[in-house]
Every structure is written in structure tokens, then in C-alpha cells.
Design an enzyme around this catalytic site. Sequence first.
Site, PDB file in Angstrom:
ATOM      1  N   ASP A  44       0.834  -1.200   0.000  1.00 29.72           N
ATOM      2  CA  ASP A  44       0.000   0.000   0.000  1.00 29.72           C
ATOM      3  C   ASP A  44       0.870   1.253   0.000  1.00 29.72           C
ATOM      4  O   ASP A  44       1.913   1.291   0.664  1.00 29.72           O
ATOM      5  CB  ASP A  44      -0.842  -0.044   1.285  1.00 29.72           C
ATOM      6  N   GLU A  77       1.310  -0.812  -5.141  1.00 33.01           N
ATOM      7  CA  GLU A  77       0.330   0.244  -5.454  1.00 33.01           C
ATOM      8  C   GLU A  77       1.131   1.417  -6.019  1.00 33.01           C
ATOM      9  O   GLU A  77       1.531   2.329  -5.315  1.00 33.01           O
ATOM     10  CB  GLU A  77      -0.446   0.695  -4.213  1.00 33.01           C
TER      11      GLU A  77
HETATM   12  C1  GLC Z   1      -4.027   3.263  -0.259  1.00 37.63           C
HETATM   13  C2  GLC Z   1      -5.329   2.528  -0.074  1.00 37.63           C
HETATM   14  C3  GLC Z   1      -6.372   3.506   0.384  1.00 37.63           C
HETATM   15  C4  GLC Z   1      -5.928   4.100   1.708  1.00 37.63           C
HETATM   16  C5  GLC Z   1      -4.552   4.754   1.552  1.00 37.63           C
HETATM   17  C6  GLC Z   1      -3.955   5.068   2.879  1.00 37.63           C
HETATM   18  O1  GLC Z   1      -4.090   4.155  -1.309  1.00 37.63           O
HETATM   19  O2  GLC Z   1      -5.676   1.868  -1.256  1.00 37.63           O
HETATM   20  O3  GLC Z   1      -7.625   2.905   0.523  1.00 37.63           O
HETATM   21  O4  GLC Z   1      -6.854   5.038   2.156  1.00 37.63           O
HETATM   22  O5  GLC Z   1      -3.633   3.888   0.922  1.00 37.63           O
HETATM   23  O6  GLC Z   1      -3.549   3.885   3.512  1.00 37.63           O
END
Ligand code: GLC
Length: 603
Positions: free
Chosen positions: A249, A322
Amino acid sequence: MNQKNLTAGLALGLSSVLTLGLAALPGMGQTPHPAPSAMHTSSTDLENWWKNAVIYEIYPRSFQDSNGDGIGDLNGITSRLDYLQKLGVEAIWLSPIYPSPQVDFGYDISDYEGIDPQYGTMADFDRLVAEAKKRDIRIVMDMVMNHSSDKHAWFEESRSSRKNPKRNWYVWKDGKGETATSKGEPPNNWQSDFGHSAWEWDEKTRQYYYHKFYIQQPDFNWNNPEVEKAFDGILKFWMNKGVAGFRFDAITTLFEDPNWIDDKELLDKDGKTYLNDYGDVSLDDARTNNLPEVNRVVEHVRKVEDSVKPNVFPGRRVMIGETYVPTIKDLLAMYGTTDKPEFQLPMDTQVGFINKLDVATFRSKLNDVETKIDGNIPLLVFDNHDNARIDARYGDGVHDTAITRVISTMLFASRGSALFYNGAEIGMKTTPPTRKEDVKDPVGLTGWPKNKGRDGERTPMQWDDSTYAGFSTAAPWLPVPSNKDTINVKSEEADPDSLLNWYESLIRLKKTNPVFIHGENVMLDTENTKVLSWLRKEPGKQAVVVSVNFTAEPQTVNLGATSASETPGHHAKTLLKSPGVADPESLENVQLPPFGVYIGEVE
Ligand code: GLC
């Protein structure tokens, strides 16, 4: 997640109407899948399963409730594994299920080695892994390394005193112009992706802490080797429990520029500053996003991941990133090099979040990921729990089902691995709250009314047409959209021409047709601005043509062999086609209805 992507997704029109359409693959939609193990061995070797994988994101809170509290849970997911197996899913990425105050619905973790009681117990988790394995489905965990919850014991220690050994695990700074009686100003102008200053004053120890996301999500200090060591342990803990990898993430935001200088104001086309959805002056976030140090951590994590022997599935674990990065060059950097590998599958958000059905842009972006990533494996993705669903970003309110077929064809008929979000396969629609008092996502609370947050793409999975759509016996945490009467798994399973059966057929093709497994993508008919066509080819295998009409008008294309075309023939055997598409008499004359799709093996 990156604010630009989040707001881009949410700012788009959210009022599309889904119409169910038809899939036409003789004998495919309704025939049971081959036994999964046979499918794996026939289509790809186990060591490299991730190279042509079908990965499904589950948002556990909204997938299936098993204990009647209106919140999805692990036992609920286990009860739906047969459905996922039939669909052809090979790995599930679970959004966070760790103990959490749930301010950001699990992305604020207070214990990295436990299960939140809302979702079940560790025994439930072990059962999920074991039951999934029986169906050849792997579990991939979400790993949030950028920040923890402010209720994590580490942060509570860190904020307890400037001298605490954990003080330096998080990012603390003095205010500007601070005195004994005043906190002064935040250290700089950096903003949180969730609105307003990224700095929060802590009265007890009289310093500011940094949070890229919500106030309750303090950022770790990744310059501290103890943080890295702690995460090594966490990763090993889950690998030893049998997980098949991680989705990392917010990985691009691990580091902050050590000079702590202000971010620059962004200017609009008239050269003026402008406000974002939260009413703040828009800034670039170059000092807190995509810093080169990120690659060092990813490289290290890959070594940790490779050092632990698989104990559940043979073959490699997978590291998914991500990776909202601005260019294909930045995406390439996320793979690392042969000597210093990083992610196997950094998400390609350049293709899936174009957010406009424009043939030339898709052709160029799909071509980039074919030709400019050094032969690495693309991970295409068009949706997730942070962005409005496909209907709101690509739909026209009239042809949304057909348009979802167009999108899913790019996803599954291109080279590489495919990631999709629960509910996409039945055409679930973005359903944002209509009143501020109903908003659950903090982003929507801060951004209302410009940015209604992410609740719209997190509504409960629609399994049937009962009151709570088969998701729960109690009122769910987010309301069930009224379109559950027609958009639901049960009715789509019964309809051979449904979107669900289209997904199943496409996935089957991806996994079983020899040239779909690793064959390259070559763009065809490259001046066409209405229809995107490409060839899958590999020496010694029958080539396949794919042709997708991006418009609401019928189109005719010539994909036959010519000196200018790579197509090796004039005729094709139909493998899959959308409703209303006739088998073409020759590849010189392929006729496609509005948003029609044709896939055929060149003879
Ligand atoms: C990522 C997740 C999102 C979350 C953010 C902070 O982008 O996909 O849902 O709010 O990280 O952890």
C-alpha cells in the site's frame, strides 16, 4: 493512494444506467471450468503462476457477512470460494483485515500480526488459506508500511516522550517559530492526501508529526533501520502463515525530502493557483511522493520475500505494488533490475485510469507497457476500492454493460496479469451517498460535497435480489444499491449472456488458449480512431486477433493479412464475441456493433 487519482476518479459523472447484455461464446459460458490444477499446469508453470495470473481484489467489509452484523468477514469470504474458483480467480488480494480503529477502514493498523475481531479470528484466517488452497487460490495480504494507526502501541510509545526509544520510528519535527507558549506554524506547507496540513501538533511532547494520509495515520520514519527490521518480521510472520504475497500500500510515499522545503503551488491553464476538492491550494507533492529511496526498500523487501521458502503453494510469492507513478519510465523502475529485482507486479495505473474511452490513448499506453518495460510482466488494473467503478469512469449511461466488456477485454486479452475488483464481474455501479450524514469514508467527510469519498465503490457485493442482496441478514454498514434486483450474481449466473458469464469466458480464454498465456501484443490497424485491434502472437502458436469497438456506432475493420499488417491470415475461427457480432466471413471485413468485441484465432 494518490490524491490526483482518487479525485480524478471521483470527480467524474456518477449517474450511469447499467443494461445487461449478451455474451456469445458457444459452449464456454455454461461449461464448468477444467479442474483448477489441470488449468494451472496446462496454461502456466507453478513457479511462474503470477506471470499470467487472474487476481481478484476483495474488500472484506463489503464482500460477505457470515455472522449477521452487517459487516463482511473472513468466514463470509471462505463461503464464497467456490464462486471465485468457478470465475477462474487464482489469487485474492485482501484489503486489510488486521486490528484497526477503522478510521480508514483497515488502512490504519494497530497490530500487524492479528485479525480484527470484526472480520474473525486467526483460526478463521487459517481456514480461509487452507480452503482457498484446496481450490488453487492464493491469498495475498495488503501491507501498509507507510503509516500505522495512531493507536498502534509503537506510536503511543513514540508520542509518550521525546526520549522514548520509539520516538524516531515516526516523523517528528519542530514547528516554525515555536516558543514555550505557542506551537508556531507547521514545519512546511505539505498537505495530506486526505485534505489540509500533513502535520499534526502533539501538545504533550510539543512537536508536529507527519501524516501523508489521515491524522490518525502517522507516517513511519523509513530512515530508521529499526522500522525496516520490524517490517521484516511482520512479512515473515505472514509468509509463514501461508500467504502467497503482498500488495504494498502507498509504497511510493515512504520517504520525505530531508530538506523539508515547501511543495510548489500548481497553476491552472491561466497560470493561476487553484483550490482542490478539500478547499486547499493545490500543490505538487514532489517532496513526499516517488522519492528514489523507495526503490531501496522495495529491493530489500524482495530479498526478504525471496528468502522465505514457500510452505503452502510451490512457486514464487508475488509482490504487487500500489504504484501510481506518472510515466512508463517510473513504472519500469519499480520492477528493479535482474541483479536487484523489486516488484514482480507493480500495478500499471497508466492504462486503467485513463478514464476516457479514447482509442489512440489506449493504443499508445498498452503499447508502452508491451514495449517499454524490458519484457517484464504488466499488471493491468481498471478498478479498485479507491476509485469510482467502471460505469462512472468509462460508461455513457446507455451502453455500460457493453463498455464493461470493452474494458474487460483489454484487461484479460492483453499480455500479463490481470487484477480486478469485486463486483466488476457483475457490473456493479458506483453508488455514492446522497447526504453528508450518510458518508462513512473520511475522504468524503472532508471533501463534501465536491468529493463524496469512496463509499460509492464500496457498497455490499450483490449476490441476489433479497433485501440485503444476500450479503447479510442485517442492514449492512453501507446501503445496498437498489439495482441489486437486476445486477446480482444469482440472476447473472442463470443468464448465459450475462456480464458475469462474459468475464468467466474471457478468463477461461486467458488461461487456456496457448497464445494468450505468454504471446506478445502487437497493435493492428494503428491509424483507426474508433476501433482498437491487436494480435496475440508467439512462434509456433496460432495467432489470435482481438478487435474492440470504442464507439456507440457500428464499425467495420480490415484485419486481414497485408504487407502492412502483422496478421498471418485472412480467416479466423471465433473464440469469443459479444452480442450481435456475426462470425466474419473474412478478416478483411470484421463488423462490430456499438462497443462490440470480436476475438478469433487466425487460420
Ligand atoms: C491506499 C489505499 C487507500 C488508503 C490509503 C492510505 O491508497 O488503497 O484505501 O486510504 O492507501 O492507507
